[in-house]
Design a protein around this motif. Structure first.
Motif, PDB file in Angstrom:
ATOM      1  N   VAL A 101      62.283 -17.366  90.796  1.00 40.47           N
ATOM      2  CA  VAL A 101      63.545 -17.162  90.129  1.00 40.47           C
ATOM      3  C   VAL A 101      64.311 -16.242  90.704  1.00 40.47           C
ATOM      4  CG1 VAL A 101      62.823 -17.985  87.900  1.00 40.47           C
ATOM      5  CG2 VAL A 101      62.774 -15.733  88.146  1.00 40.47           C
ATOM      6  N   GLU A 102      65.626 -16.295  90.664  1.00 43.56           N
ATOM      7  CA  GLU A 102      66.699 -15.457  91.572  1.00 43.56           C
ATOM      8  C   GLU A 102      67.844 -15.001  90.592  1.00 43.56           C
ATOM      9  OE1 GLU A 102      67.594 -17.082  95.160  1.00 43.56           O
ATOM     10  OE2 GLU A 102      65.852 -18.418  95.065  1.00 43.56           O
ATOM     11  N   GLY A 106      65.190 -14.714  77.586  1.00 41.64           N
ATOM     12  CA  GLY A 106      64.820 -15.912  76.744  1.00 41.64           C
ATOM     13  C   GLY A 106      64.901 -17.194  77.363  1.00 41.64           C
ATOM     14  N   LEU A 107      64.515 -17.275  78.493  1.00 41.13           N
ATOM     15  CA  LEU A 107      64.754 -18.606  79.392  1.00 41.13           C
ATOM     16  C   LEU A 107      63.355 -18.940  79.859  1.00 41.13           C
ATOM     17  CD1 LEU A 107      67.802 -17.619  81.666  1.00 41.13           C
ATOM     18  CD2 LEU A 107      67.810 -19.244  79.715  1.00 41.13           C
ATOM     19  N   PHE A 108      63.357 -20.292  80.393  1.00 34.58           N
ATOM     20  CA  PHE A 108      62.000 -20.712  80.966  1.00 34.58           C
ATOM     21  C   PHE A 108      62.257 -21.539  82.148  1.00 34.58           C
ATOM     22  CE2 PHE A 108      61.065 -20.055  76.447  1.00 34.58           C
ATOM     23  CZ  PHE A 108      59.539 -19.936  76.473  1.00 34.58           C
ATOM     24  N   PRO A 109      61.442 -21.816  82.981  1.00 37.22           N
ATOM     25  CA  PRO A 109      61.687 -22.429  84.293  1.00 37.22           C
ATOM     26  C   PRO A 109      62.457 -23.832  84.011  1.00 37.22           C
ATOM     27  CG  PRO A 109      59.517 -21.307  84.608  1.00 37.22           C
ATOM     28  CD  PRO A 109      60.127 -21.378  83.118  1.00 37.22           C
ATOM     29  N   VAL A 110      62.059 -24.418  82.825  1.00 32.64           N
ATOM     30  CA  VAL A 110      62.814 -25.679  82.435  1.00 32.64           C
ATOM     31  C   VAL A 110      64.298 -25.686  82.612  1.00 32.64           C
ATOM     32  CG1 VAL A 110      62.629 -25.695  80.091  1.00 32.64           C
ATOM     33  CG2 VAL A 110      62.655 -27.904  81.207  1.00 32.64           C
ATOM     34  N   HIS A 111      64.827 -24.660  82.071  1.00 32.63           N
ATOM     35  CA  HIS A 111      66.261 -24.318  81.821  1.00 32.63           C
ATOM     36  C   HIS A 111      66.899 -24.458  83.393  1.00 32.63           C
ATOM     37  CE1 HIS A 111      65.209 -22.221  78.118  1.00 32.63           C
ATOM     38  NE2 HIS A 111      66.475 -22.753  77.791  1.00 32.63           N
ATOM     39  N   LEU A 112      66.371 -23.629  84.263  1.00 32.21           N
ATOM     40  CA  LEU A 112      66.937 -23.769  85.743  1.00 32.21           C
ATOM     41  C   LEU A 112      66.611 -25.078  86.286  1.00 32.21           C
ATOM     42  CD1 LEU A 112      65.649 -20.201  86.426  1.00 32.21           C
ATOM     43  CD2 LEU A 112      67.592 -20.866  85.277  1.00 32.21           C
ATOM     44  N   LYS A 113      65.374 -25.652  86.120  1.00 33.34           N
ATOM     45  CA  LYS A 113      65.139 -26.747  86.895  1.00 33.34           C
ATOM     46  C   LYS A 113      66.339 -27.903  86.316  1.00 33.34           C
ATOM     47  CE  LYS A 113      60.265 -26.060  87.692  1.00 33.34           C
ATOM     48  NZ  LYS A 113      59.010 -26.323  87.477  1.00 33.34           N
ATOM     49  N   SER A 114      66.444 -27.919  85.095  1.00 32.09           N
ATOM     50  CA  SER A 114      67.160 -28.829  84.426  1.00 32.09           C
ATOM     51  C   SER A 114      68.644 -28.671  84.609  1.00 32.09           C
ATOM     52  CB  SER A 114      67.187 -29.123  82.728  1.00 32.09           C
ATOM     53  OG  SER A 114      65.908 -29.186  82.439  1.00 32.09           O
ATOM     54  N   ARG A 115      69.202 -27.402  84.674  1.00 33.67           N
ATOM     55  CA  ARG A 115      70.454 -26.974  84.899  1.00 33.67           C
ATOM     56  C   ARG A 115      70.861 -26.320  86.127  1.00 33.67           C
ATOM     57  NH1 ARG A 115      70.695 -25.114  78.388  1.00 33.67           N
ATOM     58  NH2 ARG A 115      70.215 -27.286  77.701  1.00 33.67           N
ATOM     59  N   GLY A 116      70.194 -26.075  86.787  1.00 32.08           N
ATOM     60  CA  GLY A 116      70.390 -25.354  88.207  1.00 32.08           C
ATOM     61  C   GLY A 116      70.580 -23.806  88.068  1.00 32.08           C
ATOM     62  N   ILE A 117      71.555 -23.530  87.393  1.00 31.45           N
ATOM     63  CA  ILE A 117      72.034 -22.342  87.133  1.00 31.45           C
ATOM     64  C   ILE A 117      72.536 -22.034  85.760  1.00 31.45           C
ATOM     65  CG2 ILE A 117      73.999 -20.690  87.823  1.00 31.45           C
ATOM     66  CD1 ILE A 117      73.872 -21.978  90.365  1.00 31.45           C
ATOM     67  N   VAL A 118      72.023 -20.828  85.261  1.00 35.18           N
ATOM     68  CA  VAL A 118      72.479 -20.383  83.942  1.00 35.18           C
ATOM     69  C   VAL A 118      72.670 -19.087  83.991  1.00 35.18           C
ATOM     70  CG1 VAL A 118      71.148 -20.066  81.504  1.00 35.18           C
ATOM     71  CG2 VAL A 118      70.118 -21.947  83.148  1.00 35.18           C
ATOM     72  N   ARG A 162      80.058 -12.439  85.902  1.00 29.91           N
ATOM     73  CA  ARG A 162      79.298 -13.300  85.040  1.00 29.91           C
ATOM     74  C   ARG A 162      77.776 -13.527  85.660  1.00 29.91           C
ATOM     75  NH1 ARG A 162      79.504 -18.643  83.975  1.00 29.91           N
ATOM     76  NH2 ARG A 162      80.832 -19.052  85.915  1.00 29.91           N
ATOM     77  N   PRO A 163      76.969 -12.527  85.661  1.00 27.41           N
ATOM     78  CA  PRO A 163      75.692 -12.612  86.076  1.00 27.41           C
ATOM     79  C   PRO A 163      74.854 -14.063  85.915  1.00 27.41           C
ATOM     80  CG  PRO A 163      75.684 -10.610  84.837  1.00 27.41           C
ATOM     81  CD  PRO A 163      76.911 -11.550  84.686  1.00 27.41           C
ATOM     82  N   GLN A 164      74.160 -14.606  86.825  1.00 29.30           N
ATOM     83  CA  GLN A 164      73.412 -15.758  86.693  1.00 29.30           C
ATOM     84  C   GLN A 164      72.069 -15.796  87.058  1.00 29.30           C
ATOM     85  OE1 GLN A 164      76.396 -17.923  89.162  1.00 29.30           O
ATOM     86  NE2 GLN A 164      77.065 -19.185  87.389  1.00 29.30           N
ATOM     87  N   VAL A 165      71.322 -16.794  86.895  1.00 26.85           N
ATOM     88  CA  VAL A 165      69.969 -16.895  87.325  1.00 26.85           C
ATOM     89  C   VAL A 165      69.963 -18.341  87.888  1.00 26.85           C
ATOM     90  CG1 VAL A 165      67.490 -16.787  86.355  1.00 26.85           C
ATOM     91  CG2 VAL A 165      69.223 -15.563  85.160  1.00 26.85           C
TER      92      VAL A 165
END
Lengths: 200, 736
Positions: free
Chosen positions: B481-482, B541-553, B488-491
């Motif tokens: 994760v990066e 409060g995030l999981f890898p699935v958030h990033l895989k499903s949405r790209g950028i959070v 507006r910080p993102q992950v």
């Protein structure tokens, strides 16, 4: 039948199922497995949608979905219900993590105290409506809560929606943790972030 | 390097071996190709581009499961939703027939043979532990082109072995800039491009070196009337597209220009007095020093007219605080000149005088989310190495002010001295990208064990690898994760997009973990990449699935405001020693360096027909990494992108015409190249596009194309931040 009408009917099916199960709702509420609200919020409005479609057609489709749902509970060699033993869930999640997905419906504060390291998503059942995109359709979804009641309803709804979902028997608290399966606490606060890269 | 017969035969054998591997291994590529002919079934997936270090968010489109095209992720604050030519070209390399698919081992005749992974791990593990036992863990190093995944796994493997020697490519890239800004502003801010009224780029070309957010932001700012100035010996593509004014500075003299701007801002009371009083230290000393550096003085050094220098200084002052000198990257003060670190300091100081820190249209220290870490009770953390780094980075008496990313260009020399005995190179190619080819090859050939981890061959792999381990393509695997820093910080994270084309490749996380296991160090790698990503995301409060499903959070890192950073008691809290902008650096003084960036000439200066060789990125290539990319090399061919640049007047004096083949000589090296004659370059400079001059025969599309500045350079090191000096070279040019 156009897409809008199909959508309405599926919604009606879901509403029916949720209504049937509403009396047991409550396990996913923060910190307790207390009494359930008599009428889940929003249900009333959704019922109106049912009346907007042709009633006889709706009845047929709801009936069909309900029977399909009950049929889906039959699994060869296993209890006739949409439950999975916590030990089997643990084994599958570790043996084939690419095929299974664990959802913990408990509150964040309770989750942080002790959770399965295999958890793929911690989310309140009420928040699922806006986060359905996070649930994979190509994996088996295990759902756990405090006792299994909320998870059971969520699983019912997910299965109607086409997901391959199972409720962890007894939930995370009374099932997984009570069975002595491994749990962890909140990880370290120290950063594992990278040192930074190159701009091009 | 002059190839002798023995070396040539070794290379030929290696090439033949690779060709044979290709014939037997890539049948599956044909199967993938045929997938494109079936009826369309388009699906999408989010990931991160790996074509350079920017790591822009992408959306991949798959047709029947085959990667079809990529676009920028519009949610990405860093890329602005765009991707560049390199991104398109790099993504398609997942199907390239020259990808490595099996571990390779060098044989006694110099060629490579395929071996199973298990054998590779066992042999490498045994040899690496043998080196550690015989020479100590400090004799082992890791070298990488900095990526999030290797920042973690490379550093952890070195720590597990007990070695302090984890290095990235930074000393041939940006280390001078970072040290200069760290000791002046406490870090590297970002430009508030969209809201600026006036921006000066000192040597940086974001349309060549790629800064997509910069280009997008400047597009907005220019519509509102902002002015863009490019200080560069070359009228780059950025300058051509974006700049209102080109300042054709004599290469290596940017420091004089910056000192003159300080002079103008102070002498004409154009600086921000309130800011200087409240948030800076050392103004009195600075003021006294820059009295002598008038625009007229700077004209004699830089070749830029005093009138132009003075006018730009006044325009900067008039537009402050919505005016800034862009923090730059490599060119003027990354790692090129003897004065680069102080030039970076001077750039940061001009910004301090403009009072633009965390101001609209100025330079901003944006928020970044804080990741969590692995629970050490479950996943033991390797202890810090008790040894000093062999390259001297951070070591008192050597390079105490420099970065923890180390000084990788020093490693070949240390290998020759016997201080290093084994090395692992990850996705980095010092055989081509570090100055002085002979120094690099002859130095590294002293290693007793050399491992290269990459998805393609390279000069490094061909010249001195004992083992080459094939990494899977980034499209085939998850990454780490990066964090994306912005208002507006993102992950985000690199996510697997397609199933592996080759079954033989593995991700770095797996390679390192399995190698560590073979060495009995599995206790430090008893987790998966998924476990690591979950631990890092936990506080959010995030999981890898958030990033895989949405790209950028979006990540919660607190509300960001246009305010100078202060601590809880209201005191300035920049990450400098004083918490303020340090015009005067006591840290520099403490270590014997000038605490003020007084004028210092480059190490060499052109005279007569001697020209300074300079280099730079092209928009369609990333270092030497893309020289075997058929899509990007076709652009080189179509636009003669491998031609060197020569000024029109200089060419006329030397009897050279546009399109001629010329011979370039310097520091004992000679090479031929086509020449582009243009007024877009300073008369005393010769521009060489970066990355060319490939001599790895396995990389057939780039072999022998163009020339490379590193061949003309002699190994050298700047004394403050310890970077290489990559434009301290004079050359002669004549018609071939």
């Amino acid at each position: 039948m156009n897409n809008i009408r199909v959508y309405s009917l599926r919604f009606a099916t879901l509403v029916l199922l949720l209504s049937l199960l509403a009396l047991t709702w409550g396990c996913g509420l923060e910190g307790s497995a207390g009494p359930a609200p008599a009428n889940p919020q929003g249900t009333e409005g959704l019922v109106i949608k049912v009346s907007e479609v042709d009633q006889s057609t709706a009845d047929e489709i709801v009936y069909k979905h309900v029977t399909e749902y009950f049929s889906s509970l039959q699994r060869e060699g296993e209890p006739a219900f949409n439950l999975v033993d916590p030990g089997i869930a643990y084994e599958n999640l570790n043996k084939s993590p690419e095929q299974y997905f664990l959802v913990d419906l408990r509150s964040r504060s309770d989750f942080e105290v002790a959770f399965a390291a295999e958890t793929d998503l911690n989310i309140a059942a009420a928040a699922l409506a806006e986060n359905m995109d996070l649930l994979p359709k190509d994996k088996t979804i295990y759902v756990g809560c405090y006792t299994g009641q909320t998870a059971g309803q969520v699983v019912a709804a997910l299965r109607v929606a086409g997901y391959d979902a199972y409720s962890i028997r007894g939930g995370i608290t009374n099932g997984w943790i009570a069975a002595g399966l491994p749990v962890v606490g909140a990880p370290a606060n120290t950063s594992d972030s990278a040192a930074g890269g190159c701009g091009g | 390097m002059k190839l002798n017969r023995r070396t040539f035969l070794k290379l030929s054998a290696a090439t033949a071996s690779m060709a044979a591997l290709g014939a037997s291994k890539y049948r599956s590529v044909d199967n993938w190709a045929s997938a494109n002919e079936r009826p369309s079934n388009i699906t999408t997936a989010y990931s991160v581009c790996n074509s350079c270090g920017n790591r822009c968010g992408i959306m991949a489109y798959l047709r029947n499961g085959r990667l079809w095209r990529i676009t920028g992720n519009p949610d990405d604050n860093k890329s602005g939703g765009k991707i560049c030519t390199r991104g398109h070209g790099y993504a398609q390399m997942v199907y390239d027939k020259y990808r490595l698919s099996q571990p390779l081992k060098r044989t006694s005749d110099g060629s490579f043979v395929e071996i199973p992974w298990e054998q590779a791990y066992q042999e490498i593990g045994d040899k690496l532990m043998g080196v550690v036992r015989k020479y100590g863990p400090q004799s082992v190093f890791w070298s990488e082109y900095s990526k999030p995944i290797s920042n973690f796994y490379g550093a952890r493997l070195m720590a597990a072995l007990g070695s302090p020697n984890w290095t990235t490519h930074s000393s041939t890239c940006f280390v001078g800039r970072n040290v200069g800004f760290d000791y002046t502003l406490g870090g590297l801010p970002s430009g508030d491009y969209e809201n600026t009224k006036y921006v000066v780029f000192v040597g940086r070309s974001p349309a060549d070196g790629m800064g997509l957010n910069i280009l997008k932001g400047l597009g907005v700012a220019k519509k509102k009337g902002a002015k863009v100035v490019s200080v560069d010996p070359r009228l780059s593509y950025s300058a051509g597209v974006l700049a209102d004014e080109w300042v054709a500075v004599k290469p290596g003299t940017d420091l004089a220009l910056l000192l003159a701007w300080m002079n103008v801002l102070i002498a004409e009371n154009l600086y921000d007095k309130g800011f200087v009083e409240n948030y800076t230290v050392g103004f009195a000393e600075l003021k006294e020093m820059v009295k002598q550096y008038t625009p007229e003085w700077a004209e004699t050094i830089t070749g830029v007219k005093a009138e132009q220098i003075r006018r730009i200084g006044r325009e900067l002052g008039a537009n402050r605080p919505a005016a800034f000198l862009e923090p730059g990257w490599h060119a003027a003060y990354g790692s090129n000149y003897a004065n680069s670190t102080q030039t970076a300091r001077a750039t940061a100081i001009v910004n301090g005088l403009l009072g633009n820190i965390n101001k609209p249209g100025g330079l901003c220290f944006y928020n970044r989310v804080s990741f969590g870490g692995l629970n050490p009770e479950l996943y033991p953390t390797p202890p810090a190495s008790p040894y000093e780094r062999v390259d001297g980075a951070g070591v008192k008496g050597k390079y105490p002010l420099t970065l923890s990313t180390g000084l990788h260009h020093l490693l070949p020399g240390l290998a020759k001295e016997g201080k290093l005995k084994a090395g692992i190179f990850y996705s980095v190619n010092p055989g081509r990208t570090v100055p002085d080819r002979n120094y690099v090859i002859e130095g590294y050939k002293n290693l007793e064990l050399t491992i290269v981890i990459d998805w393609q061959m390279s000069e490094t792999a061909e010249q001195f690898a004992d083992y080459v381990l094939p990494e899977s393509h980034p499209m085939e695997r998850d990454g780490i994760v990066e964090a994306i820093a912005s208002s507006r910080p993102q992950v985000t994270m690199q996510a697997k997009v397609i199933d592996p084309v080759h079954s033989g490749g593995r991700g770095l996380d797996r390679i390192v973990s399995e190698l560590a296991t073979a060495m009995g160090l599995e206790r430090f790698f008893n987790f998966t990449l998924e476990d690591l990503n979950k631990a890092m995301l936990f506080p959010l409060g995030l999981f890898p699935v958030h990033l895989k499903s949405r790209g950028i959070v979006d990540g919660d890192a607190g509300q960001w405001h246009y305010e100078f950073p202060v601590d809880g008691s209201g005191k300035p809290s920049l990450r400098t020693k004083s918490g303020k902008v340090e015009f005067f650096s006591s840290s520099f003084a403490e270590h014997g360096h000038n605490p003020l960036p007084a004028w210092q000439a480059p190490k060499v200066m052109p005279s007569g027909d001697k020209l300074r060789m300079i280099h730079g990125h092209q928009a369609y290539h990333t270092h030497a990494q893309t020289m075997n990319n058929p899509y990007l090399m076709s652009i080189t061919k179509d636009y003669e992108g491998d031609s060197i640049w020569l000024n029109t007047e200089t060419a006329k004096r030397l009897g050279i015409s546009d399109g001629d083949t010329v011979q370039v000589s310097g520091n004992g090296w000679e090479a031929k190249s086509k020449v582009k004659v243009t007024q877009r370059i300073h008369p005393e400079a010769l521009f060489v596009p970066g990355g060319y001059g490939g001599f790895a025969k396995s990389l057939v599309r780039g072999y022998g194309i163009g020339v490379n500045i590193n061949d003309f350079l002699k190994h050298d090191t700047e004394p403050i931040s310890g970077h290489a000096m990559m434009e301290e070279v004079l050359v002669s040019v004549k018609r071939a």
